[in-house]
Design a protein around this motif. Structure first.
Motif, PDB file in Angstrom:
ATOM      1  N   ALA A 118       1.845   9.830   8.857  1.00 48.16           N
ATOM      2  CA  ALA A 118       1.362   8.707   8.188  1.00 48.16           C
ATOM      3  C   ALA A 118       1.510   8.567   6.943  1.00 48.16           C
ATOM      4  O   ALA A 118       0.920   7.932   6.156  1.00 48.16           O
ATOM      5  N   SER A 119       2.584   9.249   6.397  1.00 50.88           N
ATOM      6  CA  SER A 119       2.829   9.522   4.834  1.00 50.88           C
ATOM      7  C   SER A 119       2.922   7.938   4.270  1.00 50.88           C
ATOM      8  O   SER A 119       3.799   7.171   4.922  1.00 50.88           O
ATOM      9  N   ARG A 120       2.233   7.842   3.197  1.00 49.43           N
ATOM     10  CA  ARG A 120       2.574   6.655   2.509  1.00 49.43           C
ATOM     11  C   ARG A 120       2.368   5.086   3.576  1.00 49.43           C
ATOM     12  O   ARG A 120       2.300   4.130   3.059  1.00 49.43           O
ATOM     13  N   LYS A 121       1.623   5.384   4.539  1.00 51.39           N
ATOM     14  CA  LYS A 121       1.372   4.279   5.415  1.00 51.39           C
ATOM     15  C   LYS A 121       0.369   3.251   4.890  1.00 51.39           C
ATOM     16  O   LYS A 121      -0.610   3.592   4.235  1.00 51.39           O
ATOM     17  N   SER A 122       0.357   2.299   5.430  1.00 54.89           N
ATOM     18  CA  SER A 122      -0.470   1.251   5.149  1.00 54.89           C
ATOM     19  C   SER A 122      -1.947   1.424   5.089  1.00 54.89           C
ATOM     20  O   SER A 122      -2.919   0.846   4.512  1.00 54.89           O
ATOM     21  N   MET A 123      -2.406   2.336   6.315  1.00 51.47           N
ATOM     22  CA  MET A 123      -3.632   2.536   6.566  1.00 51.47           C
ATOM     23  C   MET A 123      -4.240   3.493   5.197  1.00 51.47           C
ATOM     24  O   MET A 123      -5.446   3.336   4.848  1.00 51.47           O
ATOM     25  N   ILE A 124      -3.453   4.352   4.681  1.00 55.59           N
ATOM     26  CA  ILE A 124      -3.883   4.942   3.232  1.00 55.59           C
ATOM     27  C   ILE A 124      -4.046   3.819   2.141  1.00 55.59           C
ATOM     28  O   ILE A 124      -4.852   4.003   1.371  1.00 55.59           O
ATOM     29  N   GLY A 125      -2.927   2.933   2.157  1.00 51.58           N
ATOM     30  CA  GLY A 125      -3.093   1.886   1.500  1.00 51.58           C
ATOM     31  C   GLY A 125      -4.473   1.010   1.598  1.00 51.58           C
ATOM     32  O   GLY A 125      -5.087   0.477   0.387  1.00 51.58           O
ATOM     33  N   GLN A 126      -4.877   0.996   2.691  1.00 51.63           N
ATOM     34  CA  GLN A 126      -6.048   0.150   2.902  1.00 51.63           C
ATOM     35  C   GLN A 126      -6.984   0.842   2.322  1.00 51.63           C
ATOM     36  O   GLN A 126      -8.194   0.125   2.228  1.00 51.63           O
ATOM     37  N   ILE A 127      -7.143   2.183   2.855  1.00 48.33           N
ATOM     38  CA  ILE A 127      -8.429   3.049   2.415  1.00 48.33           C
ATOM     39  C   ILE A 127      -8.608   2.997   0.928  1.00 48.33           C
ATOM     40  O   ILE A 127      -9.568   2.929  -0.016  1.00 48.33           O
ATOM     41  N   THR A 128      -7.186   3.220   0.253  1.00 41.13           N
ATOM     42  CA  THR A 128      -7.170   3.565  -1.314  1.00 41.13           C
ATOM     43  C   THR A 128      -7.001   2.164  -2.225  1.00 41.13           C
ATOM     44  O   THR A 128      -7.501   2.318  -3.431  1.00 41.13           O
ATOM     45  N   GLY A 129      -6.727   1.227  -1.559  1.00 46.25           N
ATOM     46  CA  GLY A 129      -6.192   0.232  -2.387  1.00 46.25           C
ATOM     47  C   GLY A 129      -4.975   0.479  -3.381  1.00 46.25           C
ATOM     48  O   GLY A 129      -4.790  -0.415  -4.222  1.00 46.25           O
ATOM     49  N   LYS A 130      -4.048   1.405  -2.730  1.00 40.69           N
ATOM     50  CA  LYS A 130      -2.991   1.724  -3.587  1.00 40.69           C
ATOM     51  C   LYS A 130      -1.803   1.345  -2.815  1.00 40.69           C
ATOM     52  O   LYS A 130      -1.616   1.150  -1.853  1.00 40.69           O
ATOM     53  N   GLU A 131      -0.532   0.669  -3.750  1.00 35.81           N
ATOM     54  CA  GLU A 131       0.638   0.572  -3.179  1.00 35.81           C
ATOM     55  C   GLU A 131       1.380   1.708  -2.614  1.00 35.81           C
ATOM     56  O   GLU A 131       1.123   2.720  -3.150  1.00 35.81           O
ATOM     57  N   THR A 132       2.390   1.525  -2.132  1.00 34.55           N
ATOM     58  CA  THR A 132       3.226   2.500  -1.279  1.00 34.55           C
ATOM     59  C   THR A 132       3.531   3.648  -2.198  1.00 34.55           C
ATOM     60  O   THR A 132       3.347   4.795  -2.171  1.00 34.55           O
ATOM     61  N   ALA A 133       4.086   3.272  -3.493  1.00 42.93           N
ATOM     62  CA  ALA A 133       4.395   4.500  -4.353  1.00 42.93           C
ATOM     63  C   ALA A 133       3.222   5.259  -4.752  1.00 42.93           C
ATOM     64  O   ALA A 133       3.558   6.380  -5.549  1.00 42.93           O
ATOM     65  N   GLN A 134       2.109   4.689  -4.783  1.00 44.44           N
ATOM     66  CA  GLN A 134       0.992   5.359  -5.481  1.00 44.44           C
ATOM     67  C   GLN A 134       0.022   6.041  -4.113  1.00 44.44           C
ATOM     68  O   GLN A 134      -1.134   6.451  -4.433  1.00 44.44           O
ATOM     69  N   ARG A 135       0.788   6.333  -3.052  1.00 46.66           N
ATOM     70  CA  ARG A 135      -0.203   6.809  -1.992  1.00 46.66           C
ATOM     71  C   ARG A 135      -0.021   8.355  -1.853  1.00 46.66           C
ATOM     72  O   ARG A 135      -0.477   8.947  -0.488  1.00 46.66           O
TER      73      ARG A 135
END
Length: 257
Positions: free
Chosen positions: A201-218
């Protein structure tokens, strides 16, 4: 498991490691950082990705597999669903097959078994171009676990042994954020299939959706997920950021024993 995408269009590192020298340097650094497996992919499986021909995928991955095999003492994983790529990769030095289609493509099950290599079987609803358009489940945990259980059984019937098999719930592959969260919370249930569980799940959209961060900031979100995954029974963590993840996992395991 360190991720090495030799593609122009992968969601996080597309275009960075498309030639042999840059790919080898990245593989070397991941080994130094603590990777025990290097997962090489020649076809992006991000949502909406375009398919790649067999010849193009072979041209991308085989020279790099050969070079890493000659240079580094590390297990090489081939991330592919194509029978021809699996066979050629095994001959070039791959030691593991990582298949997002769980050996369902034409000829893949037979080809993989004939290589004698271990295989990671992943769950995906649909296929990459459309998998995130409207994924639906009555019970995502039951359906994913049942699918993986059936694929394990079919592999055993084909001649695999249980110690050759790994399973992956497929976070982000035909699943909404709610589906991913339910699967993760139930991760311990997948260990009852008595084969190692891989979490990617590294850098995936689920992390982006939870944190509000773009790919490089995950990175921070990816580390949190990785540490929770190992405490819930995951045996393999597939990541872009090897050094940071190795440290996080060491701490998580030391404090959870």
């Amino acid at each position: 498991m360190g991720i090495l995408n030799v593609t122009p269009d992968s969601f996080s590192d597309g275009g960075l490691f498309t030639n042999t020298d840059s790919a080898l340097c990245q593989a070397e650094q991941m080994c130094i950082d603590g990777a025990q497996v290097i997962d090489i992919g020649g076809e992006s499986t991000r949502p909406g990705a375009s398919p790649v021909s067999i010849s193009e995928e072979l041209d991308r991955v085989i020279p790099i597999i050969e070079k890493i095999h000659q240079t580094l003492d590390v297990v090489i994983s081939i991330d592919s669903c194509k029978a021809e790529v699996m066979t050629s990769a095994a001959k070039a030095g791959a030691g593991l097959i990582n298949d997002v289609m769980a050996l369902q493509a034409e000829g893949a099950l037979k080809a993989a078994q004939e290589t004698g290599l271990p295989v990671c079987l992943m769950h995906m609803q649909g296929e990459p171009r459309v998998m995130q358009q409207n994924p639906q489940y009555a019970d995502v945990v039951h359906e994913v676990k049942d699918f993986l259980m059936r694929r394990v059984e079919q592999c055993l019937q084909q001649g695999f042994t249980k110690n050759q098999l790994i399973i992956d719930p497929g976070f982000g592959f035909g699943k909404t954020l709610a589906h991913n969260i339910k699967l993760f919370k139930a991760l311990e249930q997948f260990t009852t299939l008595e084969v190692p569980v891989l979490v990617g799940a590294s850098r995936k959209s689920m992390i982006g959706q939870i944190t509000g961060k773009e790919t490089a900031q995950r990175l921070s979100g990816s580390l949190a997920l990785a540490t929770l995954a190992v405490t819930k029974g995951a045996a393999i963590i597939r990541v872009h950021d090897v050094a940071e993840t190795v440290d996080a996992i060491k701490v998580a395991l030391a404090l959870s024993e």
